[in-house]
Scaffold this motif. Structure first.
Motif: not given
Ligand code: ADP
Ligand code: MG
Ligand code: ZN
Length: 474
Positions: A4-9, A153-157, A194-198, A206-210, A263-265
């Motif tokens: 699981i990969v999560i990044g938060l804003e 904004v966090t890194k996807p850590d 919350a951004n999340i991917s698997l 990293l996978g495609t995030r939602v 969607s991102k489109e």
């Molecule tokens: P945007 O510009 O679309 O907001 P960012 O690069 O600023 O995108 O990322 C926003 C958030 O998404 C950050 O917290 C980052 O850590 C997280 N993030 C980016 N890529 C992924 C991923 N593949 N999986 C989970 N979270 C991600």
């Protein structure tokens, strides 16, 4: 199993008295559209003027999380049309945020891990829209328009939903301790996307995030992320990975699921550009140091460990007490003044936590709490009476003595009155008397309880005990 990969804003409302670009009040709870002016309503011909206090607080936030403060940062315009934004652009920091980097530690499998921050930037809050059910109109309240925010904004850590919640709790406490925000999620002063991917274990790609929006409590953060892990892993397992698209999903608390929003489109093009109405922010080393004076040096994990060590608390107790700066501060101040800090902790956890979480006023201070505990320990107040006093002190404030008077809990040491009452209770409870004589200690407690109940907790426990013993010897 997937990683699981999560990044938060995280958006946090800063505790300034006035808005980011005008003098309007930021006080929560006023009648709609009473805290507005031409600037925060975006009327033509007005000019923004940046609030220095907001800049100081943003610099403090960078200090708390070990970020680098940029000597030069800038405001940009993020253009979009929506009724919550009367100017049709939001003033935010884009290419040059005020803080870069930094991090917050969480525990992962018994080890401390640093969750890195990408950036912290300042921006103004838009207004608030309400959509009354079964009506053909929406309502707009611009009191919130222009309230200063920082976006962290966090890194996807982050690697699990629980870890995301632990991170958020640490973030909240640190911001509260540093006086940057009061972080009331229920009032919207802390909001999280919350951004999340698997991904396959072992790979770095990293996978495609939602992105999940609209989550308004820590519990919901955990639930929303767990639901999204399940949705994405089901799709991957059944070979439908292509159905995971980069999109924004909305968390529906009632239904307990996420729903696709866009969607991102159709991602908007915000046409960012530097705001020509605002000069760049230039900071000297002296200004940065002044803003970061007397910052708390302890991290959330260090505070929890100290509470366990110096107050003899379990991990769970220490966690509960340190999750909130108000309770942690009360514990520290009262714990210092008591020979057995565990007792202080027990009172705060058993009586205070619930009152605090219910949003009741918080009016008790450490010295008053200590007076209350002393009064109980010296036998001047029964435990049940003390609970009533505690609740009143917590909600209304005041001194211990006054509260005892007001609640009519003055201790009754009138021997004659108590002797009569106890004789009556003993006569009414032959069963309990037989059990006490057979050596059942609990039955004695039952009699004490009856005396306290009859006297509404005002009987002096020592005298009552002595009188019951005397009555039993007859
Ligand atoms: P945007 O510009 O679309 O907001 P960012 O690069 O600023 O995108 O990322 C926003 C958030 O998404 C950050 O917290 C980052 O850590 C997280 N993030 C980016 N890529 C992924 C991923 N593949 N999986 C989970 N979270 C991600
Ligand atoms: Mg973003
Ligand atoms: Zn205003």
């Amino acid at each position: 199993m997937y990683d699981i990969v999560i990044g938060l804003e995280i958006h946090v409302e800063m505790k300034t008295k006035t808005k980011l670009f005008c003098g309007c009040s930021t006080e929560f709870g006023a009648a709609p559209n009473t805290q507005v002016c031409p600037v925060c309503l975006g009327l033509p011909g007005t000019l923004p003027q940046v609030n220095k206090e907001a800049i100081s607080l943003a610099i403090r936030a960078g200090g708390v999380f070990g970020s680098t403060i940029q000597p030069i940062s800038q405001f940009s315009r993020k253009n979009y049309m929506y009724p919550d934004l009367p100017k049709a652009y939001q003033i935010t920091q884009y290419q040059e945020p005020i803080c870069i980097g930094g991090g917050i530690e969480v525990m992962r499998e018994g080890e401390r891990v640093m969750i890195r921050l990408e950036r912290i930037h300042m921006e103004e809050d838009p207004g608030k829209l309400m959509h009354p059910e079964y009506e053909f109109f929406s309502l707009a309240d611009y009191n919130r328009s222009g309230i200063p925010l920082i976006e962290i904004v966090t890194k996807p850590d982050l690697r699990s939903p629980e870890e995301a919640v632990e991170f958020l709790k640490a973030l909240r406490t640190q911001l509260e301790f540093a006086g940057i925000s009061d972080c009331r999620m229920e009032q919207g002063s802390l909001r999280c996307d919350a951004n999340i991917s698997l991904k396959e274990p072992g790979t770095e790609i990293l996978g495609t995030r939602v992105e999940i929006k609209n989550i308004n409590s820590f519990r919901e953060v955990q639930k929303a992320l767990e639901k999204e892990v399940k949705r994405q892993s089901d799709l991957l397992r059944f070979g439908e990975g292509e159905k995971i698209v980069q999109e924004t999903r909305k968390w529906d608390t009632g239904k307990g699921r996420t729903i696709s929003m866009r969607s991102k489109e159709d991602a908007e093009d915000y046409r960012f550009f530097d705001d020509p109405d605002l000069p760049v922010i230039q900071l000297t080393q002296g200004q940065i140091e002044a803003a970061q004076a007397d910052l708390p040096t302890e991290t959330a994990i260090q505070r929890r460990e100290r509470f366990q060590m110096s107050y003899g608390l379990s991990e769970e107790e220490a966690t509960k007490l340190t999750e909130d700066a108000v309770l942690a501060r009360l514990m520290d101040q009262a714990g210092e003044g008591h020979s057995d800090p565990r007792k202080v902790a027990t009172w705060i956890l058993t009586e205070g936590l619930c009152l605090y979480r219910s949003g009741e006023g918080f009016r008790v201070d450490a010295s008053t709490l200590l007076v209350l505990l002393e009064t109980v320990e010296s036998g001047g107040l029964s435990h049940s009476a003390a609970k009533q006093v505690f609740e009143s002190l917590w909600k209304i404030g005041g001194t211990v003595d006054d509260t005892i008077q007001v609640l009519g809990l003055q201790q009754n040491s009138d021997q004659d009155e108590l002797t009569d009452l106890i004789a009556k209770i003993v006569a009414e409870n032959p069963q309990a008397i037989a059990e006490i004589r057979a050596g059942n200690g609990k039955a004695f407690g039952f009699l004490m309880g009856a005396v306290m109940k009859e006297t509404k907790g005002t009987a002096n426990p020592k005298i009552a005990k002595a009188l019951i013993e005397a009555e039993l010897k007859r």
